[in-house]
Design an enzyme around this catalytic site. Structure first.
Site, PDB file in Angstrom:
ATOM      1  CE  LYS A  84     -11.942  41.815  -9.746  1.00 42.49           C
ATOM      2  NZ  LYS A  84     -13.181  41.726 -10.533  1.00 42.49           N
TER       3      LYS A  84
HETATM    4  O1  G3P Z   1     -16.386  42.618 -10.197  1.00 37.95           O
HETATM    5  C1  G3P Z   1     -17.253  41.756  -9.583  1.00 37.95           C
HETATM    6  C2  G3P Z   1     -18.347  42.375  -8.794  1.00 37.95           C
HETATM    7  O2  G3P Z   1     -18.666  43.626  -9.222  1.00 37.95           O
HETATM    8  C3  G3P Z   1     -19.492  41.426  -8.616  1.00 37.95           C
HETATM    9  O3  G3P Z   1     -20.743  41.949  -8.811  1.00 37.95           O
HETATM   10  O4  G3P Z   1     -23.176  41.783  -9.127  1.00 37.95           O
HETATM   11  O5  G3P Z   1     -21.780  39.698  -9.152  1.00 37.95           O
HETATM   12  O6  G3P Z   1     -22.185  40.921  -7.029  1.00 37.95           O
HETATM   13  P1  G3P Z   1     -22.036  41.040  -8.505  1.00 37.95           P
END
Ligand code: G3P
Length: 220
Positions: A84
């Protein structure tokens, strides 16, 4: 259509993997911090539980550092681990080189269709637009998925999969699939919400109660 889990919690991954429909897992530095565990140990464990792509994120900011970390992760971890990489110019260059070496990548922190396009041009295996974080700003994250899918539809040559991330509720998942996104990564809570319906629980309760009566009557 791929369903990924967005967590570094191994017990949660075991739970959802047991449902038989888990295609991959995404992690990031924040999720690794939340797990409280050693990065490589936890990613290796996840890669044993789930056969699909497991995203492990580099933390270097420069291309050379990203390449060094990405290659080391590929060397030290199971084959299904993919790298990633942040959607920056340095990340773009690293993605291009890793792609030429046959290493799969997931370009993350994508907030515009133009960023997604650049990542595809660099040969990213996945691009990760963050829907929920766009919604948080008052804009509509789903519009970004629509824009990316529309752009992709003009070019057969693009093989990069659109991995919708930052999913906050079950309707995000359905909307992504309606727009043709290839992959959605979501927290365990959303997997559970997608499967849950009070009428299923109520209906099952009624069937079980009646079946107990059938058994009690000796008719089972
Ligand atoms: O993989 C990372 C992404 O899905 C972040 O999610 O909920 O931290 O905005 P969030």
């Amino acid at each position: 259509m791929e369903f990924f889990l967005d967590t570094a919690d191994v017990e949660e991954i075991r739970e959802i993997a047991a449902w038989g429909i888990l295609d991959g897992v995404t992690t990031n530095p924040s999720l690794i911090k939340k797990s409280g565990r050693d990065f490589k140990t936890v990613v290796a464990e996840i890669a044993e539980i789930c056969d699909g792509p497991i995203s492990a994120e580099v933390t270097a900011m420069d291309t050379a550092g990203m390449l060094e970390q990405g290659r080391a992760l590929k060397a030290d971890l199971p084959d299904n681990v993919i790298i990633k990489i942040p959607c920056t110019p340095e990340g773009l260059a690293a993605t291009k080189v890793l792609n030429s070496e046959g290493i799969d990548t997931n370009v993350t922190l994508v907030f515009s269709a133009s960023q997604a396009l650049m990542a595809a041009k660099a040969g990213a295996t996945y691009v990760s637009p963050f829907i929920g974080r766009i919604d948080d700003t008052g804009a509509d994250g789903m519009t970004l998925i629509a824009e990316i899918m529309e752009t992709w539809s003009n070019y057969d040559i693009i093989t990069t999969k659109v991995l919708a991330a930052s999913i906050r509720h079950p309707t995000h998942v359905l909307a992504c699939m309606q727009l043709g996104a290839h992959t959605v990564t979501m927290p365990t809570k959303i997997f559970r919400q997608l499967m849950s319906h009070p009428l299923t629980d109520k209906g099952l309760e009624g069937f079980m109660r009646d079946w107990a009566a059938v058994e009690a009557a000796g008719n089972a």
